[in-house]
Write an enzyme that holds these catalytic residues in place. Structure first.
Site, PDB file in Angstrom:
ATOM      1  N   LYS A 130      36.765  34.543  22.224  1.00 53.36           N
ATOM      2  CA  LYS A 130      37.008  33.365  22.943  1.00 53.36           C
ATOM      3  C   LYS A 130      35.734  32.473  23.077  1.00 53.36           C
ATOM      4  O   LYS A 130      35.744  31.277  22.783  1.00 53.36           O
ATOM      5  CB  LYS A 130      37.837  33.400  24.067  1.00 53.36           C
ATOM      6  CG  LYS A 130      39.253  33.865  23.792  1.00 53.36           C
ATOM      7  CD  LYS A 130      40.020  33.791  25.160  1.00 53.36           C
ATOM      8  CE  LYS A 130      41.449  34.200  24.755  1.00 53.36           C
ATOM      9  NZ  LYS A 130      42.231  34.234  25.691  1.00 53.36           N
ATOM     10  N   THR A 185      33.495  42.009  42.238  1.00 53.77           N
ATOM     11  CA  THR A 185      32.058  41.859  42.210  1.00 53.77           C
ATOM     12  C   THR A 185      31.925  40.452  42.757  1.00 53.77           C
ATOM     13  O   THR A 185      32.241  39.517  42.183  1.00 53.77           O
ATOM     14  CB  THR A 185      31.604  41.723  40.787  1.00 53.77           C
ATOM     15  OG1 THR A 185      31.952  43.175  40.285  1.00 53.77           O
ATOM     16  CG2 THR A 185      30.098  41.967  40.536  1.00 53.77           C
TER      17      THR A 185
HETATM   18  P1  ATR Z   1      39.424  38.201  31.001  1.00 52.11           P
HETATM   19  O1  ATR Z   1      38.776  37.403  29.955  1.00 52.11           O
HETATM   20  O2  ATR Z   1      40.871  38.655  30.613  1.00 52.11           O
HETATM   21  O3  ATR Z   1      39.415  37.215  32.136  1.00 52.11           O
HETATM   22  P2  ATR Z   1      37.128  39.849  31.847  1.00 52.11           P
HETATM   23  O4  ATR Z   1      36.422  38.437  31.491  1.00 52.11           O
HETATM   24  O5  ATR Z   1      36.965  41.201  31.461  1.00 52.11           O
HETATM   25  O6  ATR Z   1      38.800  39.410  31.120  1.00 52.11           O
HETATM   26  O7  ATR Z   1      37.387  39.926  33.287  1.00 52.11           O
HETATM   27  C1  ATR Z   1      38.242  40.833  33.932  1.00 52.11           C
HETATM   28  C2  ATR Z   1      38.238  40.679  35.425  1.00 52.11           C
HETATM   29  O8  ATR Z   1      38.874  41.636  35.887  1.00 52.11           O
HETATM   30  C3  ATR Z   1      37.002  40.570  36.252  1.00 52.11           C
HETATM   31  O9  ATR Z   1      37.006  39.699  37.328  1.00 52.11           O
HETATM   32  C4  ATR Z   1      36.804  42.150  36.614  1.00 52.11           C
HETATM   33  O10 ATR Z   1      36.167  42.171  37.863  1.00 52.11           O
HETATM   34  P3  ATR Z   1      34.774  42.490  37.890  1.00 52.11           P
HETATM   35  O11 ATR Z   1      33.981  41.148  37.717  1.00 52.11           O
HETATM   36  O12 ATR Z   1      34.274  42.992  39.091  1.00 52.11           O
HETATM   37  O13 ATR Z   1      34.269  43.441  36.721  1.00 52.11           O
HETATM   38  C5  ATR Z   1      38.340  42.390  36.993  1.00 52.11           C
HETATM   39  N1  ATR Z   1      38.552  43.646  37.025  1.00 52.11           N
HETATM   40  C6  ATR Z   1      38.877  44.530  35.956  1.00 52.11           C
HETATM   41  N2  ATR Z   1      39.246  45.893  36.448  1.00 52.11           N
HETATM   42  C7  ATR Z   1      39.251  45.746  37.767  1.00 52.11           C
HETATM   43  C8  ATR Z   1      39.580  46.594  38.619  1.00 52.11           C
HETATM   44  N3  ATR Z   1      39.996  47.996  38.604  1.00 52.11           N
HETATM   45  N4  ATR Z   1      39.787  46.200  40.089  1.00 52.11           N
HETATM   46  C9  ATR Z   1      39.448  44.916  40.453  1.00 52.11           C
HETATM   47  N5  ATR Z   1      38.899  44.136  39.352  1.00 52.11           N
HETATM   48  C10 ATR Z   1      39.072  44.302  38.284  1.00 52.11           C
END
Ligand code: ATR
Length: 476
Positions: A289, A373
């Protein structure tokens, strides 16, 4: 012509397969190399009443078949098979020319298909390959190679589009990346397309008859069909092809939508290979994207500010990029009431969170981004002009109250975890999950008896897809 592959291995099974195939196929390819026995009397009886074209094939092991005896024996069985006068006989490109000539002279009604299979790659120079296998007599050609990438698929598409003007030819690309050729063959001018009777899980990646008809509306495809596709990696789980092909069908549009696996690294070559192929637009998913924007001539201003596109439109060879994820998410949420002046909490700080937060702010909401995070939440919030915190802030945010809660994390996609503590899900709120598969996420299930309204991920998905259709449909 759509040929359904009949593999037996018994004559009883073959009868069942024929019955199923005849609902949709206009040719049957009998793969005798898969049959337990090749009994000419039984074969005659089996094909006696078939009124669609019949292709006979006895494929040897070295060309991907199951026949594992000496070549002399194979050619002698093929001669026996020819006595039943099938409409077509498939012979590998390396059978001796004198054998071909004897087939032509002794069975003038049987048309010859010369086939070439490559189970490792799609040779760079398909024209040179064709010259190598070309025969001095009139035959059909079938070239089946393995697509190691969607670029190989595009090369085969170009080759067939050009070559079908000169000879009767079929191009097939095997493997996951090659699968769309099974659908698009007719658009490019393939003499035959080959489908399996039932869904199969093989390296050939044949598409089954029902899928070709019910999802891709194969009967309606022709050389004027416009092509659309999803680009991403992975793409196999996406349901976009179901939605978009159904949309084309309902709106009587001569268009088809397939899924193309493309990596970030492949994007520049991919766009170069597109040239005069009739792709009018793409949906874009992970992980492209952001990266794909480099390949575009023009990016819409909202998409530019979001920093991601999910919709590409080609007009007179100029590529435009848009983001329909953002308005779709907010349109879905606003079904339950305007977000203007409302407090919207977004869980996660990735690409989806960015698009949704941008649009919510644009529509006058006050936005709180909370993420595992903290640093990422803060950075994102700062760039958009809203508030960003770590998840530990949720207790205070809940205490002060909010109106809309939107999950953009992947939590709950393949587990029964919630993306926040249960106690922070509040009454009189709208709870939305951007996850659309599964439809009922743990968050939505749990919120059902607490929240005022739920918004499902598929509502957002469908809206972004409809907005894509609207963009594709707009004439320059
Ligand atoms: P997308 O494009 O679908 O938004 P992404 O950019 O990979 O996907 O973002 C994923 C989000 O889900 C992030 O905010 C991630 O948190 P981190 O920034 O801490 O990595 C969050 N996320 C993914 N797995 C998670 C989990 N098990 N618990 C909490 N947050 C999670």
């Amino acid at each position: 012509m759509l040929a359904c592959v009949i593999k037996g291995p018994t004559f009883e099974k073959a009868k069942e397969q024929i019955e199923k195939a005849l609902k949709y196929a206009d040719a049957l390819e009998f793969r005798w190399d898969y049959f337990e026995e090749i009994a000419i009397d039984k074969i005659k009886a089996l094909i006696k009443d078939i009124d669609v074209a019949v292709i006979f094939t006895l494929r040897k092991k070295s060309q991907g078949g199951a026949f594992d005896q000496e070549e002399e024996k194979r050619l002698s069985i093929i001669e026996d098979l020819l006595q039943t006068e099938p409409d077509y006989i498939d012979l590998e490109f390396d059978v001796p020319t004198r054998f071909l000539e004897s087939v032509r002279d002794n069975y003038p009604k049987v048309q010859i298909i010369i086939s070439y299979h490559n189970f490792t790659e799609t040779p760079q120079d398909l024209e040179a390959l064709f010259k190598e296998i070309q025969k001095p007599i009139l035959v059909h050609y079938k070239i089946a190679t393995t697509a190691q990438s969607s670029i190989d698929l595009l090369r085969m598409m170009h080759f067939i589009k050009k070559k079908q003007k000169e000879v009767l030819i079929t191009g097939i690309t095997m493997g996951e990346c090659g699968e769309p050729m099974r659908v698009l063959g007719k658009v490019l001018g393939n003499a035959f397309d080959y489908a399996s009777c039932e869904k199969e899980d093989t390296q050939l990646h044949q598409v089954d008859l029902k899928t070709l008809h019910n999802i891709y509306h194969y009967l309606h495809l022709n050389k004027d069909t416009r092509m659309y596709a999803l680009l991403g990696d992975p793409v196999d789980k996406s349901k976009g092809h179901i939605f978009h092909n159904d949309y084309f069908q309902r709106h009587k549009m001569n268009a088809v939508y397939v899924k193309l696996k493309v990596t970030k690294e492949e994007l520049p070559s991919f766009f170069k290979e597109l040239t005069d192929l009739a792709f009018d637009g793409f949906s874009v998913t992970m992980p492209l994207k952001e990266t794909v924007m480099k390949e575009l001539d023009h990016v819409d201003s909202d998409a530019g500010r979001i920093g991601a596109v999910n919709t590409l439109v080609r007009r007179e060879d100029i590529w435009f990029g848009f983001n329909t994820d953002a308005p779709a998410a907010l349109d879905a949420a606003e079904e339950k009431g305007s977000v203007r002046g409302k407090k919207v909490v977004i869980l996660g700080a990735g690409g989806a969170a960015r698009a949704i937060a941008y649009e919510a702010l644009k529509r006058g909401a006050s936005v709180f981004i909370l993420n595992r995070t903290e640093e990422k939440a803060k950075l994102l919030a700062e760039s958009l002009g809203c508030q960003g915190y770590g998840m530990d802030k949720m207790s205070q945010v809940a205490k002060e109250g909010y109106d809309v809660l939107i999950n953009t994390t992947s939590v709950g996609m393949d587990s029964d975890e919630l993306p926040l503590e249960k106690e922070y899900i509040l009454p009189n709120t709208v709870v939305m999950d951007a996850i659309y598969n599964p439809m009922n996420t743990p968050l939505l299930i749990y919120s059902k008896d607490i929240a005022k309204d739920l918004v499902f991920g598929f509502e957002m998905f469908e809206r972004q897809a409809v907005l894509q259709q609207t963009l594709w449909d707009q004439r320059p």
